[in-house]
Each structure stands twice: as structure tokens, then as C-alpha cells.
Design a protein around this motif. Sequence first.
Motif, PDB file in Angstrom:
ATOM      1  N   LYS A 200       0.817  -1.207   0.000  1.00  0.00           N
ATOM      2  CA  LYS A 200       0.000   0.000   0.000  1.00  0.00           C
ATOM      3  C   LYS A 200       0.858   1.268   0.000  1.00  0.00           C
ATOM      4  CE  LYS A 200      -4.209  -1.937   1.981  1.00  0.00           C
ATOM      5  NZ  LYS A 200      -5.221  -1.827   3.051  1.00  0.00           N
ATOM      6  N   GLU A 201       0.289   2.344  -0.542  1.00  0.00           N
ATOM      7  CA  GLU A 201       1.023   3.600  -0.692  1.00  0.00           C
ATOM      8  C   GLU A 201       1.506   4.153   0.645  1.00  0.00           C
ATOM      9  OE1 GLU A 201      -0.980   6.541  -2.937  1.00  0.00           O
ATOM     10  OE2 GLU A 201      -1.261   5.275  -4.711  1.00  0.00           O
ATOM     11  N   ASP A 202       0.702   3.971   1.698  1.00  0.00           N
ATOM     12  CA  ASP A 202       1.066   4.512   3.007  1.00  0.00           C
ATOM     13  C   ASP A 202       1.677   3.444   3.920  1.00  0.00           C
ATOM     14  OD1 ASP A 202      -1.219   3.040   3.255  1.00  0.00           O
ATOM     15  OD2 ASP A 202      -2.334   4.523   4.439  1.00  0.00           O
ATOM     16  N   ALA A 203       2.258   2.404   3.313  1.00  0.00           N
ATOM     17  CA  ALA A 203       2.832   1.315   4.103  1.00  0.00           C
ATOM     18  C   ALA A 203       4.124   1.718   4.797  1.00  0.00           C
ATOM     19  CB  ALA A 203       3.087   0.097   3.219  1.00  0.00           C
ATOM     20  N   GLY A 204       4.752   2.770   4.302  1.00  0.00           N
ATOM     21  CA  GLY A 204       6.013   3.197   4.893  1.00  0.00           C
ATOM     22  C   GLY A 204       7.223   2.501   4.314  1.00  0.00           C
ATOM     23  N   CYS A 205       7.019   1.710   3.252  1.00  0.00           N
ATOM     24  CA  CYS A 205       8.142   1.037   2.591  1.00  0.00           C
ATOM     25  C   CYS A 205       7.745   0.724   1.157  1.00  0.00           C
ATOM     26  CB  CYS A 205       8.530  -0.250   3.321  1.00  0.00           C
ATOM     27  SG  CYS A 205       7.255  -1.523   3.319  1.00  0.00           S
ATOM     28  N   THR A 206       8.745   0.498   0.339  1.00  0.00           N
ATOM     29  CA  THR A 206       8.506   0.095  -1.048  1.00  0.00           C
ATOM     30  C   THR A 206       8.584  -1.424  -1.154  1.00  0.00           C
ATOM     31  OG1 THR A 206      10.851   0.156  -1.634  1.00  0.00           O
ATOM     32  CG2 THR A 206       9.603   2.225  -1.853  1.00  0.00           C
ATOM     33  N   ALA A 207       8.194  -1.923  -2.319  1.00  0.00           N
ATOM     34  CA  ALA A 207       8.299  -3.360  -2.562  1.00  0.00           C
ATOM     35  C   ALA A 207       9.754  -3.814  -2.475  1.00  0.00           C
ATOM     36  CB  ALA A 207       7.707  -3.704  -3.923  1.00  0.00           C
ATOM     37  N   ALA A 208      10.660  -3.013  -3.031  1.00  0.00           N
ATOM     38  CA  ALA A 208      12.080  -3.382  -3.019  1.00  0.00           C
ATOM     39  C   ALA A 208      12.617  -3.468  -1.594  1.00  0.00           C
ATOM     40  CB  ALA A 208      12.885  -2.375  -3.830  1.00  0.00           C
ATOM     41  N   GLU A 209      12.178  -2.564  -0.725  1.00  0.00           N
ATOM     42  CA  GLU A 209      12.629  -2.597   0.667  1.00  0.00           C
ATOM     43  C   GLU A 209      12.113  -3.841   1.381  1.00  0.00           C
ATOM     44  OE1 GLU A 209      13.114   2.171   1.647  1.00  0.00           O
ATOM     45  OE2 GLU A 209      11.118   1.243   1.751  1.00  0.00           O
ATOM     46  N   LEU A 210      10.868  -4.195   1.095  1.00  0.00           N
ATOM     47  CA  LEU A 210      10.305  -5.393   1.721  1.00  0.00           C
ATOM     48  C   LEU A 210      10.978  -6.654   1.183  1.00  0.00           C
ATOM     49  CD1 LEU A 210       8.294  -6.056   3.871  1.00  0.00           C
ATOM     50  CD2 LEU A 210       6.493  -6.154   2.141  1.00  0.00           C
ATOM     51  N   VAL A 211      11.360  -6.646  -0.090  1.00  0.00           N
ATOM     52  CA  VAL A 211      12.135  -7.762  -0.649  1.00  0.00           C
ATOM     53  C   VAL A 211      13.465  -7.893   0.095  1.00  0.00           C
ATOM     54  CG1 VAL A 211      13.449  -8.496  -2.688  1.00  0.00           C
ATOM     55  CG2 VAL A 211      11.065  -7.771  -2.929  1.00  0.00           C
ATOM     56  N   GLY A 212      14.100  -6.756   0.390  1.00  0.00           N
ATOM     57  CA  GLY A 212      15.341  -6.777   1.166  1.00  0.00           C
ATOM     58  C   GLY A 212      15.140  -7.329   2.564  1.00  0.00           C
ATOM     59  N   ASP A 213      14.007  -6.964   3.189  1.00  0.00           N
ATOM     60  CA  ASP A 213      13.695  -7.495   4.518  1.00  0.00           C
ATOM     61  C   ASP A 213      13.531  -9.022   4.465  1.00  0.00           C
ATOM     62  OD1 ASP A 213      13.670  -4.904   5.448  1.00  0.00           O
ATOM     63  OD2 ASP A 213      11.490  -4.699   5.394  1.00  0.00           O
ATOM     64  N   ALA A 214      12.843  -9.501   3.425  1.00  0.00           N
ATOM     65  CA  ALA A 214      12.616 -10.939   3.290  1.00  0.00           C
ATOM     66  C   ALA A 214      13.926 -11.680   3.072  1.00  0.00           C
ATOM     67  CB  ALA A 214      11.663 -11.203   2.121  1.00  0.00           C
ATOM     68  N   MET A 215      14.843 -11.048   2.348  1.00  0.00           N
ATOM     69  CA  MET A 215      16.136 -11.680   2.103  1.00  0.00           C
ATOM     70  C   MET A 215      16.888 -11.906   3.418  1.00  0.00           C
ATOM     71  SD  MET A 215      19.139 -10.508  -0.561  1.00  0.00           S
ATOM     72  CE  MET A 215      17.943 -10.425  -1.899  1.00  0.00           C
ATOM     73  N   LYS A 216      16.737 -10.975   4.356  1.00  0.00           N
ATOM     74  CA  LYS A 216      17.374 -11.136   5.664  1.00  0.00           C
ATOM     75  C   LYS A 216      16.803 -12.330   6.422  1.00  0.00           C
ATOM     76  CE  LYS A 216      18.276  -6.161   6.065  1.00  0.00           C
ATOM     77  NZ  LYS A 216      17.893  -4.905   6.771  1.00  0.00           N
ATOM     78  N   GLU A 217      15.581 -12.716   6.066  1.00  0.00           N
ATOM     79  CA  GLU A 217      14.949 -13.882   6.686  1.00  0.00           C
ATOM     80  C   GLU A 217      15.213 -15.166   5.899  1.00  0.00           C
ATOM     81  OE1 GLU A 217      13.629 -13.553   9.604  1.00  0.00           O
ATOM     82  OE2 GLU A 217      13.894 -11.357   9.527  1.00  0.00           O
ATOM     83  N   GLY A 218      16.037 -15.049   4.866  1.00  0.00           N
ATOM     84  CA  GLY A 218      16.374 -16.228   4.067  1.00  0.00           C
ATOM     85  C   GLY A 218      15.370 -16.557   2.996  1.00  0.00           C
ATOM     86  N   LEU A 219      14.584 -15.561   2.576  1.00  0.00           N
ATOM     87  CA  LEU A 219      13.562 -15.769   1.551  1.00  0.00           C
ATOM     88  C   LEU A 219      13.860 -14.880   0.353  1.00  0.00           C
ATOM     89  CD1 LEU A 219      10.816 -16.985   0.661  1.00  0.00           C
ATOM     90  CD2 LEU A 219       9.712 -15.042   1.821  1.00  0.00           C
ATOM     91  N   LEU A 220      14.004 -15.472  -0.824  1.00  0.00           N
ATOM     92  CA  LEU A 220      14.306 -14.719  -2.038  1.00  0.00           C
ATOM     93  C   LEU A 220      13.021 -14.377  -2.784  1.00  0.00           C
ATOM     94  CD1 LEU A 220      17.435 -16.622  -3.429  1.00  0.00           C
ATOM     95  CD2 LEU A 220      17.378 -14.416  -2.252  1.00  0.00           C
ATOM     96  N   LEU A 221      12.744 -13.102  -2.890  1.00  0.00           N
ATOM     97  CA  LEU A 221      11.607 -12.585  -3.635  1.00  0.00           C
ATOM     98  C   LEU A 221      12.132 -11.558  -4.625  1.00  0.00           C
ATOM     99  CD1 LEU A 221       9.194 -11.996  -0.609  1.00  0.00           C
ATOM    100  CD2 LEU A 221       9.264 -13.992  -2.118  1.00  0.00           C
ATOM    101  N   VAL A 222      11.240 -10.959  -5.400  1.00  0.00           N
ATOM    102  CA  VAL A 222      11.665  -9.924  -6.344  1.00  0.00           C
ATOM    103  C   VAL A 222      10.523  -8.928  -6.505  1.00  0.00           C
ATOM    104  CG1 VAL A 222      10.923 -11.261  -8.362  1.00  0.00           C
ATOM    105  CG2 VAL A 222      12.648  -9.474  -8.638  1.00  0.00           C
ATOM    106  N   ALA A 223      10.866  -7.667  -6.626  1.00  0.00           N
ATOM    107  CA  ALA A 223       9.842  -6.642  -6.821  1.00  0.00           C
ATOM    108  C   ALA A 223       9.332  -6.678  -8.258  1.00  0.00           C
ATOM    109  CB  ALA A 223      10.415  -5.263  -6.495  1.00  0.00           C
ATOM    110  N   ALA A 224       8.084  -6.328  -8.435  1.00  0.00           N
ATOM    111  CA  ALA A 224       7.493  -6.166  -9.766  1.00  0.00           C
ATOM    112  C   ALA A 224       6.957  -4.743  -9.826  1.00  0.00           C
ATOM    113  CB  ALA A 224       6.379  -7.179  -9.999  1.00  0.00           C
ATOM    114  N   GLY A 225       7.860  -3.803 -10.110  1.00  0.00           N
ATOM    115  CA  GLY A 225       7.497  -2.401 -10.020  1.00  0.00           C
ATOM    116  C   GLY A 225       7.692  -1.910  -8.592  1.00  0.00           C
ATOM    117  N   PRO A 226       7.347  -0.652  -8.320  1.00  0.00           N
ATOM    118  CA  PRO A 226       7.614  -0.061  -7.002  1.00  0.00           C
ATOM    119  C   PRO A 226       6.696  -0.534  -5.895  1.00  0.00           C
ATOM    120  CG  PRO A 226       6.472   1.511  -8.409  1.00  0.00           C
ATOM    121  CD  PRO A 226       6.801   0.335  -9.277  1.00  0.00           C
ATOM    122  N   SER A 227       5.560  -1.158  -6.244  1.00  0.00           N
ATOM    123  CA  SER A 227       4.575  -1.438  -5.196  1.00  0.00           C
ATOM    124  C   SER A 227       4.028  -2.866  -5.202  1.00  0.00           C
ATOM    125  CB  SER A 227       3.401  -0.459  -5.328  1.00  0.00           C
ATOM    126  OG  SER A 227       2.774  -0.596  -6.593  1.00  0.00           O
TER     127      SER A 227
END
Length: 264
Positions: A200-227
Motif C-alpha cells: 500500500k502507498e502509506d505502508a512506509g516502505c517500497t516493494a524493493a525494501e520489503l524484498v530486502g527485509d525478506a532476504m534477511k529472513e532467508g527468503l528470495l523474492l523480487v519486486a514487480a514495479g515499485p509497489s
Amino acid sequence: MVRGFRYTPYNDVDALKRLVEEINETPEEDAKAGRKRGLAAIMLEPLQGEGGIRPGTLEFFATARKLCDENGALLICDEVQVGMGRSGTLWGHQQLNIEPDVFTSAKALGGGVPIGAMMARGAAADVFGPGDHASTYGGNPLACAAGLAVAEYFSEHDVLSNVQERGQQLSAGLEKIATRYPSVLGEVRGWGLLKGVVIKEDAGCTAAELVGDAMKEGLLLVAAGPSVVRFVPPLIVNNEEIDEALVRFEKAIEKRVASTSSSP
């Protein structure tokens, strides 16, 4: 794109019709020069991958098929990302009840070995002759051997059933997480094992940032655009692995929410 391509909003039937009408009108300067403009082809992804995991609608693709038939044009589908079982059917366009004149494939076609292929039917299949078109990732022996191995595996194993079942499991799990974190996550969409969840727009983070967070948990994801966060697990992923991925994704969101709420 090469000269002559025009863009239209995805899944917007009226916009597509208007654009075809515009293309079929020859500009005055072209007419004076003895040239005539018209629709040659409509090229679409059955599901937009980089565009945010947006599946095509039945109405949009039926309209595209009809416009091509009426104008003697080709309907071309890009199956590079959604094809080879990723959608739960062998090809993404099978989800949309249409048959393209041409479609392209790559990526999963070689199981990780670089390969590219184009399939055509009818008059479109008679355009190229041997030697007319070269491709770095085309029919070299290694690429073809990999492609045949992938085709053999699909023939001998019920891969598509697994994609459908694990895809349903993934969607259900993501939707449950979205209900627990409604300030962060929105719609879950996609087909088979190509799923996206909207940030969501007011989530306080972008998709790429959340992908980075998931990587720290050992989960590989990828953003599809900014959101949109994209999930593209292996087609042979099992039940336990999907559950583990969901646990790790939720942990990444939990930590992101906690850090945001504790910030001054």
C-alpha cells in the motif's frame, strides 16, 4: 520497440479499440507519399510480470483476438515469464480462452539454460525460412538438449497439478497475512506460481525494501514495479516449503512494522 509500435493501457478494452481505429487512419503525409497505414499486430503478455503481476482479462483478450481477425493482423503473446507451466496451464494464453497466431518462450523453456523460441501457426508460420533469422539463444545443441529435458520432465510428471495446488496454497496464505497487516499489504493477484502482493502507498516502505527485509529472513523474492512483491517459487515446490516461505515473509513484515512504529 521498433518504429511503429504504439502502447495502450492494459485490460482497457475501449482504449484498445480507439487505438486500432487511430492506427487504421492513414496520416495525410503518408497518403500523399502513396503509403497506407494499418494494424499489423497486437502484442501482449497474458499476465504482465514486470508491470505488477496483472493478469489479462477475458474481455480484453477476446477483443484483441477479434480486432486482429477483423484487420488481418497477428495476435502475438509474450510467454517468456508466464509460460511453461508457471500459470498453472502450460501456456498463459490458455487461461484466457484465445489462440494467438504467434507466441514466444524462453527462461523456463531451458530450465535455466539460455534459450529462446517462437511458435507460430497459419500464415504466420510461413514467414521465416531456414537461415532467415539468427538467435544467440536459439537452436544450439546445448540449448535444445536442455529444452528437451524440460519437456520430458513435464511429460513424465504432473507438474501442472502441483503448480495449481501450491499456487492456491500461496494465495490463501498471502491473503491471511494481508488481513493481519492491512496497513501494509493489499491485493493478492496472479496465476499459479506467479503471484504478487500489493504494498500500500502509506505502508512506509517500497516493494524493493520489503524484498530486502525478506532476504534477511532467508527468503528470495523480487519486486514487480515499485509497489508489488513478486513470488516465483520453483514449479516443483512442495507444501512444506510454501508454508515456510509464508512464515518468513510474515516475519519480515512483522519486523518492518515494528521498526516503523518505533521510529521517532
